[in-house]
Enzyme design. Structure first.
Site, PDB file in Angstrom:
ATOM      1  N   HIS A 191      22.846  32.498  54.689  1.00  0.00           N
ATOM      2  CA  HIS A 191      23.939  32.962  55.359  1.00  0.00           C
ATOM      3  C   HIS A 191      25.140  33.260  54.694  1.00  0.00           C
ATOM      4  CE1 HIS A 191      20.866  32.300  58.491  1.00  0.00           C
ATOM      5  NE2 HIS A 191      21.449  33.293  58.951  1.00  0.00           N
ATOM      6  N   ARG A 298      25.049  38.264  65.700  1.00  0.00           N
ATOM      7  CA  ARG A 298      24.732  36.696  65.427  1.00  0.00           C
ATOM      8  C   ARG A 298      26.037  36.009  65.938  1.00  0.00           C
ATOM      9  NH1 ARG A 298      22.984  38.763  60.237  1.00  0.00           N
ATOM     10  NH2 ARG A 298      20.928  38.119  59.707  1.00  0.00           N
ATOM     11  N   ARG A 334      22.442  38.048  70.346  1.00  0.00           N
ATOM     12  CA  ARG A 334      21.619  37.153  70.365  1.00  0.00           C
ATOM     13  C   ARG A 334      22.106  35.764  70.439  1.00  0.00           C
ATOM     14  NH1 ARG A 334      19.188  35.883  64.207  1.00  0.00           N
ATOM     15  NH2 ARG A 334      21.365  34.903  64.029  1.00  0.00           N
ATOM     16  N   GLU A 433      10.356  35.536  64.092  1.00  0.00           N
ATOM     17  CA  GLU A 433      10.693  35.147  63.058  1.00  0.00           C
ATOM     18  C   GLU A 433       9.885  33.977  62.467  1.00  0.00           C
ATOM     19  OE1 GLU A 433      14.949  34.413  62.882  1.00  0.00           O
ATOM     20  OE2 GLU A 433      14.948  33.696  64.738  1.00  0.00           O
ATOM     21  N   ASN A 456      13.997  37.541  57.624  1.00  0.00           N
ATOM     22  CA  ASN A 456      14.377  36.491  56.881  1.00  0.00           C
ATOM     23  C   ASN A 456      13.786  35.251  56.848  1.00  0.00           C
ATOM     24  OD1 ASN A 456      16.257  38.683  56.169  1.00  0.00           O
ATOM     25  ND2 ASN A 456      17.944  38.017  57.284  1.00  0.00           N
ATOM     26  N   ASP A 457      13.693  34.829  58.171  1.00  0.00           N
ATOM     27  CA  ASP A 457      13.215  33.589  58.501  1.00  0.00           C
ATOM     28  C   ASP A 457      11.695  33.680  58.729  1.00  0.00           C
ATOM     29  OD1 ASP A 457      15.014  31.477  58.856  1.00  0.00           O
ATOM     30  OD2 ASP A 457      15.880  32.709  60.854  1.00  0.00           O
ATOM     31  N   ARG A 467      15.083  29.495  52.591  1.00  0.00           N
ATOM     32  CA  ARG A 467      15.585  30.873  52.210  1.00  0.00           C
ATOM     33  C   ARG A 467      17.065  30.582  51.145  1.00  0.00           C
ATOM     34  NH1 ARG A 467      17.214  33.206  57.934  1.00  0.00           N
ATOM     35  NH2 ARG A 467      18.914  34.060  57.014  1.00  0.00           N
ATOM     36  N   CYS A 504      15.029  43.525  61.956  1.00  0.00           N
ATOM     37  CA  CYS A 504      16.418  43.137  61.791  1.00  0.00           C
ATOM     38  C   CYS A 504      16.891  42.300  60.571  1.00  0.00           C
ATOM     39  CB  CYS A 504      17.249  42.714  62.909  1.00  0.00           C
ATOM     40  SG  CYS A 504      16.717  41.003  63.438  1.00  0.00           S
TER      41      CYS A 504
END
Ligand code: PEP
Ligand code: MG
Length: 580
Positions: A191, A298, A334, A433, A456-457, A467, A504
């Site tokens: 992040h 986010r 989200r 995810e 990403n996840d 990650r 996304c």
């Protein structure tokens, strides 16, 4: 001049003086003092060494009493280093000869020691590097006293070189003065990297020990596009990078012209380009770059950037502003996704052995229902201000999703009773995810109105690769056949059950993946606003037929390296338009 290769985290090139933070965020700039202050710096050093030696001695005695001599012997190493006359003399020499401050001189000598230990092959000595970091911190604490400097209040432009940066530190960064970032640890989709891209700060992560290569004040080049850092560049190298800066800004300006043209393939298929945002104020950037909606807001960053939990009123106000500023375009909010590398400053999530697999995200919300309900109330109350949609993150089981939806229904009931207006038919979606959610996508498809694939996840959990961990960054490939199979599975389930799908993760904003994703069937992408133009350029240069062929070929390949090479070569063949 030395050049170091890390992992590219945020593109662009900058050149500037290094500001080095050690692991405890001490800022140790290369500073000198006037000749008549050298004596005082020597006194500061001697006192700091004495105080540190006393502290370590006390610790050793206490440890011996509680845990036995063997355990206490770790402190003997610390004591030995602090009392080492050679170390002391080396620092004194730097203070006397170069008129360095005690802090800078001590940090320099310790960095040299750390490098020496890092390069030895004897495992026992290698492990002592951590002890050396500890010793450095302890002594610096005494040298600096309360003179720690704050990176949120800088006065000159610098390149920040640090061990790590938490997402909450990253959002509060002073973007007028921090030109670029270089960190020892981190991954491309951590992040911190996502925030750096959002702020447009060129960054390189996973540089291992860059903090010990630098003392502070050196000129540094950050090439965020290539993941390279050059320390003390020679004049020819500086010229080279200045030219690159000019090339990049020309390219950027050319891409700007794509802002208002539609994202349509050469064969006429429209692709929805949505944006990911971390802060409500970014809706402007999302629309400015051509975003047709926000596919991922986010919201946890509202929590990370505040000292305390935001109240319901504060959340309503923030979400309402975001919804209003979207000018009628969709805003997917989200629900808070805290945990893993996104920890609250107060660390109220508690220490976990393995936070990535722990009580993060929706799991945390379902355990803290008061906080979750307040958050849902705020989203619902703001839902009348625009086309607001709601999305739950990090789901692994249908029960979890049902619990989240039941909580939402409870909150709606409360609002009804209180006579508060909200959007009753608010679309509810979920992030896909985790491999569990992707594998059982057909069951989830009956329960939600849209899926958003969070690559990403999904990559992290499918490949069992943290990650944000630079040591295993070489294994982190969203284009691994296993991840692609899962994406395809989600798309098939969604098509069958007529559920909308967005993608996304950072994959959406990476040009090499665009044709593959279209070929797999994706028609809505959500990405960092600044990536929209370059992805649009790929879309406008290709056809769905070409994309289908690429996807068919890729799904037959069995290694991520083959996939990557194929994608790169196909992208290179595209007749990319330079501007609209
Ligand atoms: C993802 O996991 O792909 C995602 C988009 O969410 P985040 O990066 O915030 O975890
Ligand atoms: Mg995620």
């Amino acid at each position: 001049m030395i050049s170091k290769k890390g992992v590219s985290a945020s593109p662009g090139v900058v050149i500037g003086p290094a500001l080095v933070l050690d692991t405890e965020e001490y800022r140790i700039p290369r500073r000198t003092v006037a000749a008549d202050q050298v004596r005082q710096q020597i006194v500061v050093l001697e006192e700091a060494l004495d105080a540190s030696r006393q502290e370590v001695n006390d610790l050793r005695v206490a440890a011996a009493r509680k845990l036995g001599e063997q355990t206490a012997s770790i402190f003997a190493f610390h004591e030995g280093v602090i009392a080492d006359p050679k170390l002391r003399d080396e620092v004194l020499l730097l203070i006397r000869n170069n008129q360095y401050t005690a802090a800078y001189a001590f940090a320099q000598v310790m960095h040299a020691r750390q490098k020496l230990f890092q390069n030895v092959t004897v495992e026992y000595l290698k492990e002592r590097v951590r002890d050396l970091y500890d010793i450095e911190k302890r002594v610096l604490r005494h040298v600096l006293g309360r003179a720690r400097e704050d990176i949120t209040r800088l006065t000159e432009p610098v390149v920040l070189v640090t061990h790590d940066l938490t997402p909450s530190q990253a959002v509060s960064i002073d973007r007028d003065h921090i030109l670029g970032l270089a960190t020892n640890v981190g991954g491309q989709t951590s992040h911190m990297a996502i925030i750096a891209r959002m702020l447009g700060i060129p960054s390189v992560v996973a540089l291992n020990d860059i903090t010990s290569d630098l003392g502070g004040g050196e000129t540094v080049v950050i090439d965020g596009s290539e993941g390279v850092v050059v320390v003390d560049p020679d004049p020819a190298t500086i010229d080279e990078y200045r030219e690159k800066q000019i090339r990049l800004s020309r390219k950027e300006a050319a891409l700007e012209t794509l802002r208002d043209v539609p994202a349509v393939t050469r064969c006429g298929t429209p692709i929805a380009m949505w944006a990911n945002i971390e802060l409500a104020e970014e809706t402007g950037a999302a629309l400015h770059r051509g975003g047709e909606g926000v596919g991922l807001y986010r919201t946890e960053f509202l929590f990370l950037s505040a000292d305390r939990l935001p109240t319901e009123a504060q959340q309503v106000e923030t979400f309402r502003q975001a919804a209003e500023s979207m000018q009628g375009k969709p805003l997917v909010i989200r629900t808070i996704d805290l945990g893993a590398d996104k920890l609250l400053p107060s660390s109220s999530l508690g220490q976990e052995h393995n936070p990535v697999l722990g009580l993060r995200s929706l799991r945390y919300c379902l355990r803290h229902l008061d906080m979750f309900k307040t958050h849902l109330r705020a989203i619902l109350r703001a839902s009348v201000a625009g086309d607001v949609r709601i999305m739950f993150p990090m789901i692994t089981t249908v029960t979890e999703l049902r619990n989240a939806k039941a909580t939402l229904a409870d909150v709606m009931e409360d609002l009804e009773e209180e006579g508060i207006d909200f959007r009753r038919d608010i679309p509810v979606g979920m992030m896909v995810e985790t491999p569990a959610a992707a594998m059982t996508a057909p069951s989830f498809a009956k329960e939600v109105e849209f899926f958003s694939i969070g690559t990403n996840d999904l990559t992290q959990y499918t490949l069992a690769v943290d990650r944000a961990n630079e040591r295993v960054a070489y294994l982190y490939s969203p284009h691994s056949p296993s991840v692609l199979l899962l994406i395809r599975r989600v798309l098939v389930a969604a098509r069958r059950h007529k559920v909308a799908v967005h993608l996304c993760g950072e994959m959406a904003g990476t040009p090499e993946y665009t044709q593959l994703l279209l070929g797999l069937g994706i028609r809505r992408l959500s990405m960092s606003p600044q990536d929209i133009p370059s992805i649009k350029r790929v879309i406008r240069s290709t056809t769905i037929d070409e994309c289908d062929q690429i996807a068919t070929k890729v799904m037959r390949l069995d290694s991520d390296r083959q996939v990557w090479n194929h994608l790169r070569s196909q992208l290179a063949k595209l007749p990319l338009e330079e501007s609209a």
